[in-house]
Design a protein around this motif. Structure first.
Motif, mmCIF file in Angstrom:
data_model
loop_
_atom_site.group_PDB
_atom_site.id
_atom_site.type_symbol
_atom_site.label_atom_id
_atom_site.label_comp_id
_atom_site.label_asym_id
_atom_site.label_seq_id
_atom_site.Cartn_x
_atom_site.Cartn_y
_atom_site.Cartn_z
ATOM 1 N N GLY A 7 -65.326 -52.418 -29.606
ATOM 2 C CA GLY A 7 -64.213 -52.782 -28.729
ATOM 3 C C GLY A 7 -63.702 -54.172 -29.044
ATOM 4 O O GLY A 7 -62.488 -54.405 -29.129
ATOM 5 N N LEU A 8 -64.631 -55.113 -29.235
ATOM 6 C CA LEU A 8 -64.204 -56.486 -29.503
ATOM 7 C C LEU A 8 -63.531 -56.584 -30.871
ATOM 8 O O LEU A 8 -62.585 -57.344 -31.053
ATOM 9 C CB LEU A 8 -65.394 -57.439 -29.417
ATOM 10 N N GLY A 9 -64.028 -55.807 -31.838
ATOM 11 C CA GLY A 9 -63.385 -55.791 -33.148
ATOM 12 C C GLY A 9 -61.973 -55.241 -33.059
ATOM 13 O O GLY A 9 -61.029 -55.822 -33.595
ATOM 14 N N LEU A 10 -61.824 -54.131 -32.336
ATOM 15 C CA LEU A 10 -60.493 -53.541 -32.183
ATOM 16 C C LEU A 10 -59.586 -54.476 -31.391
ATOM 17 O O LEU A 10 -58.382 -54.529 -31.612
ATOM 18 C CB LEU A 10 -60.592 -52.176 -31.490
ATOM 19 N N ASN A 11 -60.209 -55.242 -30.494
ATOM 20 C CA ASN A 11 -59.438 -56.188 -29.689
ATOM 21 C C ASN A 11 -58.728 -57.227 -30.555
ATOM 22 O O ASN A 11 -57.625 -57.658 -30.235
ATOM 23 C CB ASN A 11 -60.373 -56.881 -28.696
ATOM 24 N N VAL A 12 -59.362 -57.609 -31.656
ATOM 25 C CA VAL A 12 -58.711 -58.567 -32.558
ATOM 26 C C VAL A 12 -57.395 -57.972 -33.064
ATOM 27 O O VAL A 12 -56.366 -58.640 -33.119
ATOM 28 C CB VAL A 12 -59.635 -58.911 -33.746
ATOM 29 N N LEU A 21 -67.249 -54.669 -47.157
ATOM 30 C CA LEU A 21 -66.585 -53.439 -47.595
ATOM 31 C C LEU A 21 -65.597 -52.946 -46.546
ATOM 32 O O LEU A 21 -64.511 -52.468 -46.879
ATOM 33 C CB LEU A 21 -67.622 -52.360 -47.901
ATOM 34 N N ALA A 22 -65.983 -53.077 -45.267
ATOM 35 C CA ALA A 22 -65.056 -52.671 -44.203
ATOM 36 C C ALA A 22 -63.812 -53.544 -44.242
ATOM 37 O O ALA A 22 -62.688 -53.058 -44.076
ATOM 38 C CB ALA A 22 -65.744 -52.772 -42.838
ATOM 39 N N ALA A 23 -64.007 -54.847 -44.495
ATOM 40 C CA ALA A 23 -62.851 -55.749 -44.569
ATOM 41 C C ALA A 23 -61.944 -55.349 -45.732
ATOM 42 O O ALA A 23 -60.714 -55.348 -45.596
ATOM 43 C CB ALA A 23 -63.320 -57.188 -44.739
ATOM 44 N N ILE A 24 -62.578 -54.995 -46.871
ATOM 45 C CA ILE A 24 -61.771 -54.565 -48.023
ATOM 46 C C ILE A 24 -61.013 -53.284 -47.672
ATOM 47 O O ILE A 24 -59.821 -53.145 -47.960
ATOM 48 C CB ILE A 24 -62.669 -54.359 -49.259
ATOM 49 N N ALA A 25 -61.720 -52.355 -47.000
ATOM 50 C CA ALA A 25 -61.051 -51.125 -46.570
ATOM 51 C C ALA A 25 -59.884 -51.469 -45.652
ATOM 52 O O ALA A 25 -58.808 -50.876 -45.738
ATOM 53 C CB ALA A 25 -62.043 -50.205 -45.856
ATOM 54 N N GLY A 26 -60.106 -52.455 -44.766
ATOM 55 C CA GLY A 26 -59.036 -52.891 -43.863
ATOM 56 C C GLY A 26 -57.836 -53.389 -44.640
ATOM 57 O O GLY A 26 -56.684 -53.081 -44.305
ATOM 58 N N MET A 56 -60.474 -58.754 -40.184
ATOM 59 C CA MET A 56 -61.450 -59.297 -39.241
ATOM 60 C C MET A 56 -61.903 -58.223 -38.256
ATOM 61 O O MET A 56 -63.075 -58.128 -37.918
ATOM 62 C CB MET A 56 -60.859 -60.476 -38.452
ATOM 63 N N GLY A 57 -60.948 -57.444 -37.774
ATOM 64 C CA GLY A 57 -61.303 -56.345 -36.879
ATOM 65 C C GLY A 57 -62.250 -55.382 -37.570
ATOM 66 O O GLY A 57 -63.259 -54.944 -36.991
ATOM 67 N N ALA A 58 -61.961 -55.086 -38.830
ATOM 68 C CA ALA A 58 -62.778 -54.135 -39.579
ATOM 69 C C ALA A 58 -64.198 -54.658 -39.773
ATOM 70 O O ALA A 58 -65.159 -53.880 -39.767
ATOM 71 C CB ALA A 58 -62.130 -53.857 -40.936
ATOM 72 N N VAL A 59 -64.349 -55.977 -39.936
ATOM 73 C CA VAL A 59 -65.674 -56.562 -40.136
ATOM 74 C C VAL A 59 -66.627 -56.144 -39.011
ATOM 75 O O VAL A 59 -67.745 -55.691 -39.265
ATOM 76 C CB VAL A 59 -65.579 -58.103 -40.214
#
Lengths: 407, 239
Positions: A125-130, A174-179, A306-309
């Protein structure tokens, strides 16, 4: 009867009629095709009576019958607030930390299981909040980053034996790269279009996970993923360190508690940074932000990454906890669930989102007694909450102090 | 005369297939106030948005301090002193007044200078100081216009582009805002490009003026001459 109260009762009647229309098909149509009313009416009269009592109370409150009690309550609340403010803030923080740390000692496995799920969703939730709350980009495929994080840990640990702690930053990266990969083509779009494209990308990730047999083993998933382990000292025969696997749910609780605390601190700091303010400016008016010298594209991409991280971190934990991943959990409904937590809790509000995650995970558990109707009750509770508190359970405070703080 | 600080040469711009600017050429010299007047849809706002690079010029070039900027990314321009107060104010409604002003200084790193400039803005617009903790969206129209101008001042503009600062405001407030625009120009030697529908006010403030009609410059002259031009009086001054 005044006009106002007549209107109140009319609304009440209409709402009950509507409720009946919704309820009867659910309870009155049997599987064999026969139609009954008994069960529907039994539920209906109870709800109607309870609602009537509520309407009477509401009318009395409007008329001012409770003013005396209200004043008493207000003084009590003020006294309580004074009492709270007497105790310094750090004591409350210590109490909160003690509560969180001792939680597994006071609860059973089920309670810990629910708590772990809540903490995972707090991270998500906090990640998506970004992305949604701060930068104002509606992302309907957020769960894809959760999946990327989970598969990163699963594949790296099973194939190469990398440790959980090393995989955490790798999953985040990797999530950030995907983002960035998802964000680069999509962020040129605004509003509704962006939402639809992110929805598509979320599905693409899931479908890739499902079909890339050589890499992900498809729907069968990846099994026997090692849990996180730490090295503990042992004195016999000489001092040496042996690996100790954090298998038990209690240990998992502490791992995710640490991740959640990290997420809260990181998101809080981002929120109050210069970048956070630029994100909010983009959310408010993208063109105006650009006129102020904000590189909107880069900052939106950064918000996405950042959200993806945080999604990636939560994903790595997910894989380590269940020690099994397959593409099933990474569906759109999960994205919608996380988004619901953010909106319900209060866009941009960290305590709000924590409460939102708690409410959306804990409520269905509370309603377990209702069995068949728990999702109905859950949906109803959500509807009521959005009607009563449209800005969220704990709306974000305007952070006017940001510039004042420096003075 | 000196070199123009801002210059447009045959600039065209399109929204999809509709041509909004049909070859605009204009020059702005350091320290002067230039006004662009014209009816609704003449392309006044598009002209400013094209200067700032938000709308891309499809032909021609925009020069700022002798350098072509029409191919540059719009976010580098404020740091070079080219700042716009957009039409309809476009403040950040849910950010506080203070935060809005901070956004105006987004590209700056000199904390002390930013604080001094914030005090300067509060001196210019005392009402903003009173409301500095309030969300921008809760201000009245006039206060929002002041905030938008204050936000632009926070970036220490060399050239300030003002898009219809009088839009939807009471005459008294409009006069106050025009007085302040004048003082900004006089005290800081800020060059000002003022887009206005209120031609009378604009021409009284400016030294030169351009008249836009359906995406083209149809007239360019000293402001005084334009004020006395019978065609202009008929078309834009309501006579």
């Amino acid at each position: 009867m005044t006009r106002e109260s007549r209107r109140a009762w009319l609304t009440f009647a209409v709402a009950l009629g509507w409720f009946f229309l919704l309820l009867w098909p659910l309870t009155g149509i049997k599987a064999d095709g026969s139609l009954t009313f008994d069960q529907t009416l039994a539920i209906f009269w109870r709800v109607a009576a309870a609602a009537a009592v509520l309407v009477v109370f509401w009318r009395l409150k409007r008329k001012g019958s409770f003013d005396g009690a209200g004043r008493g309550l207000a003084t009590a609340r003020a006294a309580l607030a004074r009492g709270i403010s007497v105790v310094p803030a750090w004591i409350w923080w210590i109490l909160l930390a003690a509560g969180a740390l001792s939680y597994p000692l006071l609860t059973n496995r089920y309670g810990q299981d629910v708590a772990v799920t809540v903490l995972v969703y707090i991270c998500l939730g906090l990640g998506l909040n970004v992305v949604v709350g701060l930068a104002g980009l509606l992302d309907l495929g957020y769960i894809a980053f959760y999946g990327v994080g989970a598969y990163t840990y699963a594949l790296l640990s099973v194939n190469y034996g990398l440790s959980f702690w090393l995989c955490l930053p790798l999953a985040a990266a990797l999530a950030a790269i995907a983002g960035c990969i998802i964000g680069y083509p999509t962020l040129r779009m605004r509003g509704d279009y962006l939402a639809i494209v992110t929805l598509g990308f979320g599905e693409i990730v899931r479908i890739i996970l499902n079909n890339w047999m050589e890499l992900t083993n498809g729907p069968k998933g990846i099994i026997s993923i090692p849990p996180p382990s730490i090295y503990v000292p042992e004195l016999e025969p000489t001092l040496h360190f042996v690996p100790f696997e954090l298998r038990k749910i209690t240990y998992a609780y502490y791992v995710i508690l640490g991740l959640a605390v990290f997420t809260v601190v990181a998101v809080h700091r981002l929120n109050f940074s210069r970048i956070g303010r630029a994100w909010e400016a983009i959310r408010e008016d993208e063109t105006a932000a650009e006129l102020m010298g904000v590189n909107t594209f880069l900052l939106k991409l950064l918000a996405y990454a950042m959200g993806a991280v945080f999604g990636g971190l939560a994903g790595a934990f997910y894989a380590a906890r269940y020690r099994f991943v397959n593409p099933d959990p990474f569906t759109f409904i999960e994205s919608a669930m996380v988004l619901a937590m953010v909106v319900l809790g209060g866009l941009g509000s960290i305590p709000g989102i924590i409460l939102g995650a708690l409410a959306l995970i804990a409520l269905p558990e509370v309603f377990r007694g209702f069995e068949l109707y728990r999702m109905l009750a859950f949906g109803g509770a959500m509807t009521v909450m959005m009607l009563v508190r449209p800005a969220g359970l704990i709306p974000a405070k305007r952070m006017g102090q940001r510039s004042e703080e420096r003075d | 005369m000196a070199e123009p600080i801002l210059e447009m040469q045959g600039v065209t711009a399109h929204y999809g297939r509709i041509q909004a600017l049909k070859g605009i050429s204009l020059k702005v010299f350091p320290g002067e106030i230039v006004t662009i007047i014209g009816a609704n849809g003449a392309g006044k706002s598009t002209t400013l948005m094209t200067i700032c690079g938000i709308v891309r010029a499809t032909a021609g070039e925009v020069r700022y301090r002798g350098e072509v900027i029409s191919s540059q990314s719009p976010d580098v321009l404020p740091a070079r002193g080219l700042i716009q107060v957009p039409e309809g104010r476009r403040i950040f409604p849910r950010l506080t007044v203070s935060e809005n002003l901070d956004m105006g200084a987004f590209f700056r790193k000199d904390e002390d200078g930013i604080r001094r400039d914030r005090d300067l803005v509060f001196e210019l617009f005392p009402v903003l100081k009173e409301r500095r903790r309030q969300p921008g969206g809760t201000l009245s129209g006039g206060e929002q216009q002041m905030l938008a101008i204050g936000r632009a001042i926070m970036g220490r503009p060399t050239v300030l582009l003002l898009d219809e600062p009088s839009l939807g405001l009471a005459p008294l407030i409009v006069q106050q805002i025009f007085r302040i625009v004048k003082s900004i120009s006089e005290e800081n030697k800020t060059t000002i490009v003022l887009v206005e529908q209120n031609a009378n006010l604009a021409l009284n403030l400016a030294s030169r003026g351009y008249v836009l009609e359906t995406g083209s410059v149809v007239l360019e002259d000293d402001a005084r001459a334009l004020l006395e031009n019978p065609d202009i009086r008929k078309a834009y001054l309501g006579e």
